[in-house]
Design an enzyme around this catalytic site. Structure first.
Site, PDB file in Angstrom:
ATOM      1  N   CYS A  23      42.040  51.407  46.411  1.00 53.77           N
ATOM      2  CA  CYS A  23      42.131  51.995  47.749  1.00 53.77           C
ATOM      3  C   CYS A  23      41.969  53.506  47.653  1.00 53.77           C
ATOM      4  O   CYS A  23      42.682  54.274  48.303  1.00 53.77           O
ATOM      5  CB  CYS A  23      43.438  51.614  48.455  1.00 53.77           C
ATOM      6  SG  CYS A  23      44.936  52.090  47.570  1.00 53.77           S
ATOM      7  N   GLY A  54      49.913  40.671  48.909  1.00 55.22           N
ATOM      8  CA  GLY A  54      48.998  40.517  50.039  1.00 55.22           C
ATOM      9  C   GLY A  54      47.692  39.849  49.666  1.00 55.22           C
ATOM     10  O   GLY A  54      47.250  38.902  50.317  1.00 55.22           O
ATOM     11  N   CYS A 111      47.291  42.754  39.200  1.00 55.76           N
ATOM     12  CA  CYS A 111      48.245  43.764  39.703  1.00 55.76           C
ATOM     13  C   CYS A 111      48.640  43.335  41.112  1.00 55.76           C
ATOM     14  O   CYS A 111      48.217  43.925  42.095  1.00 55.76           O
ATOM     15  CB  CYS A 111      47.629  45.142  39.719  1.00 55.76           C
ATOM     16  SG  CYS A 111      46.796  45.604  38.167  1.00 55.76           S
ATOM     17  N   ALA A 112      49.436  42.293  41.218  1.00 57.12           N
ATOM     18  CA  ALA A 112      49.526  41.513  42.455  1.00 57.12           C
ATOM     19  C   ALA A 112      50.511  42.020  43.505  1.00 57.12           C
ATOM     20  O   ALA A 112      50.338  41.736  44.685  1.00 57.12           O
ATOM     21  CB  ALA A 112      49.868  40.060  42.118  1.00 57.12           C
ATOM     22  N   PRO A 122      52.529  43.787  46.407  1.00 57.22           N
ATOM     23  CA  PRO A 122      53.575  42.854  46.860  1.00 57.22           C
ATOM     24  C   PRO A 122      53.056  41.467  47.244  1.00 57.22           C
ATOM     25  O   PRO A 122      53.781  40.685  47.839  1.00 57.22           O
ATOM     26  CB  PRO A 122      54.142  43.565  48.092  1.00 57.22           C
ATOM     27  CG  PRO A 122      52.960  44.278  48.661  1.00 57.22           C
ATOM     28  CD  PRO A 122      52.139  44.737  47.475  1.00 57.22           C
TER      29      PRO A 122
END
Length: 422
Positions: free
Chosen positions: A374, A257, A252-253, A255
Site C-alpha cells: 500500500c 482482510g 503477512c496476513a 488482521p
C-alpha cells in the site's frame, strides 16, 4: 462544554503522547463518549483534520507563541487553530470560546487564559501566519523530506497532485461477503440507514459509502455480511485468483482482510495458511474469520522469511502483502506522514526482498505469486519485482497494477502477479 470538541482534543492529545494512530485513539474515545451522529462527524473531522495538518498547524501556532507549550495546551491550540484557519463554517468566536472553556477543565485556568490570548491574536491578525506560497510542505501538510521524495519519484507537478489527493477525505469502502449476502442486499441495508452508497467500479464485491452513520450500529458488519476494506486492497485477492480446494498461503496476513477475501472467493473450500509473527494479531484473524463464517483459514505463527522452508513448493497460490511504508494510504491514515522517517523507509526494501524470496520457494510449478503493497514508491514496488524476476528466470510477470490516489480515486496500491514456470 462542547463534548465533540473536547473529545477531539482528548484524541489529538492521546495520539501525540501515547504513540497511538489517530484512527485507533478516535475509535476508543468515541466508544466512551455519548455523541449523536452530528457530533461524531464533527469530532471525526476535527481529529483527522488536525492530525493531518500536523507540523503545518504547529508552524502557524509558533507565529503567535514564543515559548514551549505543554502537550495538553498544545492539543487545545491545535484543534482550535484548525477551526480558525481551515474550517470556514465554524465561527471564530465559537472556536475561541469553546477552546478556552475546554482548557479550563482539561489543563488549568492559567492555561485557558493563555489559550484565549493566543487564539484571539490569531483571529486579529490571521495573515501573520500565512504559509510562504512556494512552500509545498507547509501548504499541503506534508513533511519536507516526503515532498522531496515525491518530487524525485514523480516530478513536481504530479507530486503536488498526490499531496492534494492525500488531503481529501476518503469514502468508507465495504467488501460484501458473498458467502452471506449479495451486493444488492447490502446496498439496500445501507439505504435503510440513510447512507449514500454505490457499487465499486474496481471490485465486484465492493461498495463505496459517500455518507453513513456510526458503523457500530450497522448490522451487516456485526453479522459478517460485509467487511471494511478499501477497493484497491480488494484487488489483491482478485488478482491472486484463488480457486476452490486450492492451498493458499497469505504470508503477512494480519488482521485478515485479504485472507478472508481469498476464502470467500474459494467458497470456503480448500486450505489457507494465514501467517503472522505476533500471536495477538493471529487472534484478530481468528475473530474476523469467525465473524465472516469462514472455516478454511489456519492462523500460523510464522516469520514470512521462513515461508519457503516451512512449505517448500506446496502452495497453489502465495500472497505477499509486504510490510511497507504505507505512503499510499496517507488520505486514510492521517498521521502516517508525521510518524514515518526516511531511515525507516530506506530499510524496508531489504525486508521486502527477503520475504518475497522465501515466499517464492513455497510456490508449486504452475502456481502464482502475488506481491502487493500500500505504498507508491518504486524502491518498494517496481524495483523489488524487477530485481526478483531478474534473479528468478523460472518466474514470469503475468499482471501488474499501480493505483494512485490522484488518478484512481483509491488508496495508493501496487500489485504484481508472477507465475512459476519451472
Amino acid at each position: 462544554m462542547d463534548k465533540a470538541r473536547f473529545a477531539a482534543i482528548k484524541t489529538v492529545y492521546a495520539a501525540e503522547t501515547e504513540g497511538a494512530y489517530a484512527n485507533v485513539a478516535l475509535a476508543q474515545i468515541l466508544r466512551s463518549e455519548k455523541l449523536n451522529d452530528l457530533d461524531r462527524r464533527f469530532c471525526t473531522e476535527l481529529v483527522y483534520g488536525t492530525v493531518r495538518a500536523g507540523a503545518s498547524l504547529d508552524w502557524k501556532i509558533s507565529r503567535y507563541v514564543s515559548r514551549e507549550v505543554d502537550a495538553k495546551t498544545k492539543a487545545v491550540l491545535r484543534v482550535g487553530f484548525y477551526q480558525i484557519f481551515f474550517m470556514d463554517r465554524v465561527p471564530n468566536s465559537a472556536a475561541v470560546n469553546e477552546s478556552v472553556e475546554i482548557a479550563k477543565s482539561f489543563v488549568s485556568v492559567g492555561a485557558s487564559k493563555f489559550v484565549n490570548g493566543v487564539m484571539r491574536a490569531a483571529v486579529r491578525n490571521p495573515h501573520k501566519s500565512d504559509f510562504p506560497a512556494d512552500d509545498l510542505a507547509l501548504n499541503t501538510f506534508h513533511p519536507a523530506w516526503l515532498i522531496k521524495l515525491f518530487v524525485e519519484e514523480f516530478g513536481a507537478e504530479t507530486a503536488e497532485k498526490i499531496c492534494a489527493a492525500n488531503n481529501v477525505e476518503p469514502p468508507l469502502c465495504l467488501r460484501v461477503n458473498f458467502l452471506k449476502a449479495t451486493r444488492a442486499e447490502i446496498l439496500a441495508e445501507l439505504v435503510k440507514t440513510g447512507a449514500v452508497a454505490e457499487e465499486s467500479r474496481l471490485a465486484p464485491e465492493g461498495i463505496i459509502c459517500r455518507k453513513h452513520g456510526a458503523l457500530d450500529k450497522f448490522r451487516p458488519l456485526k453479522t459478517g455480511a460485509c467487511q471494511v476494506q478499501d477497493e484497491s486492497s480488494m484487488l489483491a485477492a482478485r488478482i491472486l485468483d484463488p480457486r476452490e480446494n486450492e492451498f493458499v498461503i497469505d504470508c503477512c496476513a494480519a488482521p485478515g482482510g485479504k485472507a478472508t477475501h481469498i476464502a470467500e472467493l474459494m467458497k470456503n473450500r480448500g486450505r489457507i495458511i494465514a501467517a503472522d509473527i505476533y500471536e495477538t494479531k493471529l487472534e484478530h484473524i481468528r475473530q474476523n474469520a469467525a465473524r465472516l463464517g469462514i472455516k478454511i483459514i489456519e492462523p500460523v505463527l510464522l516469520d514470512a522469511r521462513e515461508t519457503g522452508d516451512k512449505f517448500p513448493a506446496q502452495a497453489d497460490k502465495v500472497l505477499v502483502d509486504a510490510p511497507c511504508s504505507g505512503l499510499g494510504v496517507l488520505r486514510r491514515k492521517a498521521d502516517i506522514r508525521w510518524k514515518k522517517t526516511p531511515d525507516e523507509i530506506a530499510e524496508l526494501p531489504k525486508l521486502q526482498r527477503e520475504i518475497l524470496e522465501s515466499a517464492a520457494k513455497a510456490v508449486k510449478i504452475g502456481g502464482a505469486l502475488v506481491y502487493s503493497t500500500c505504498t507508491i514508491i518504486r524502491r518498494e514496488n517496481e524495483d523489488i519485482v524487477k530485481n526478483f524476476l531478474t534473479a528468478h528466470k523460472n518466474f514470469t510477470l503475468a499482471e501488474k497494477k499501480n493505483l494512485l490516489p490522484h488518478v484512481d480515486g483509491t488508496d495508493g496500491f501496487f500489485l504484481a502477479k508472477m507465475i512459476r514456470e519451472a
